[in-house]
Scaffold this active site. Sequence first.
Site, mmCIF file in Angstrom:
data_model
loop_
_atom_site.group_PDB
_atom_site.id
_atom_site.type_symbol
_atom_site.label_atom_id
_atom_site.label_comp_id
_atom_site.label_asym_id
_atom_site.label_seq_id
_atom_site.Cartn_x
_atom_site.Cartn_y
_atom_site.Cartn_z
ATOM 1 N N LYS A 54 -1.190 3.067 1.891
ATOM 2 C CA LYS A 54 -1.545 4.289 1.153
ATOM 3 C C LYS A 54 -1.834 5.429 2.137
ATOM 4 C CE LYS A 54 -3.370 1.728 -2.761
ATOM 5 N NZ LYS A 54 -4.543 1.211 -3.475
ATOM 6 N N GLN A 98 -10.514 0.731 -3.348
ATOM 7 C CA GLN A 98 -9.641 -0.445 -3.241
ATOM 8 C C GLN A 98 -10.346 -1.669 -3.836
ATOM 9 O OE1 GLN A 98 -6.370 -0.431 -2.100
ATOM 10 N NE2 GLN A 98 -6.368 -2.520 -2.901
ATOM 11 N N ASP A 121 -5.634 6.908 -9.906
ATOM 12 C CA ASP A 121 -5.119 5.587 -10.313
ATOM 13 C C ASP A 121 -4.886 5.548 -11.828
ATOM 14 O OD1 ASP A 121 -4.628 3.807 -8.245
ATOM 15 O OD2 ASP A 121 -6.743 3.291 -7.996
#
Length: 302
Positions: A54, A98, A121
């Site tokens: 990422k 995460q 997200d």
Amino acid sequence: MTAKLIKGTEIREEILEEITQEVKEIKAKHGVVPGLVTILVGANPASISYVTLKIQTAHRVGFNEVQDNQSPDISEADLLALIDKYNKDDSINGILVQLPLPKHIDEKKVLNAIDPDKDVDGFHPVNVGRLMIGGSEVKFPPCTPFGIQEMIVRAGVETSGAEVVVVGRSNIVGKPIANMMVQKGPGANSTVTIVHTRTKDLASHCKRADILIVAAGVPDLVKPEWIKPGACVIDVGVNRVGEKVSEKTGKKIAILKGDVDFEAAKEIAGYITPVPGGVGPMTITMLMLNTLKSLKFKLGLM
Ligand code: NAP
């Protein structure tokens, strides 16, 4: 018939290039770039490798990337305070935590603490609600379903009036992609069926599909005879079925297989995604697009 391959690796390059260009334009006009913070708690090797990818992608497209590594002992209260800090930070447009988090931390509480306008997200209940309402309400579609829809559209597959069958009803893939495809609007307007483990005749539903999206996590679940000739088959499944030695690095790597019997299915389908190299590369790509969108919403450009 041999199906046209829809390669996530190629579509990723197109989209990342588009994002890079747009970031440059916004920087020139408005003097800002998208800011993305990645919060990693502990040192789970799989999490480190996802976060690294990422970060690398964010750098590649010209984002300001903030990497915030925290000790596995961080308290829930301190993690919530950290999220609050980034919620209030004007230079940050996207906040990623995460997963998984250590057991003493309530993941749901942490994810729900993220400002929905920075939840790139797309998992916050507010964004799930926005997705359900559809149209201009939608801010951040969850990244894997967003990538799936983008692949279908960029492959030139007609979605309006199409019979879409989604295998799987998870909150991260099955339910959101079904919801996205049924919306009124471009890249959607489909007639959607969701099937799962309690569905009576899985095969008969799959056989009707003009677009078959499979996210079950069961290798070779979908048999070639379940595929309508010419259908578009999107295989989301990533199943580790063994190990092999990489020719490039000499290291052991996982052998991955999708949920569809690819070799046989590609002779029947019109379009098909490979595993690996299909849906997989799209998720981080769409995360970058959501982060860019977040800045554009803030600047009133969307
Ligand atoms: P999940 O939460 O385990 O959900 C699987 C769904 O498939 C469930 O709804 C389950 O039904 C259904 N299912 C399982 N076996 C079935 C069967 N034999 N017949 C019919 N339905 C069946 O999985 P997920 O998180 O959605 O992920 C699905 C797959 O996609 C996994 O292989 C995962 O690794 C992969 N994935 C890939 C990406 C990516 O490439 N970026 C992202 C996310 C997920 P019930 O609800 O009835 O149990």
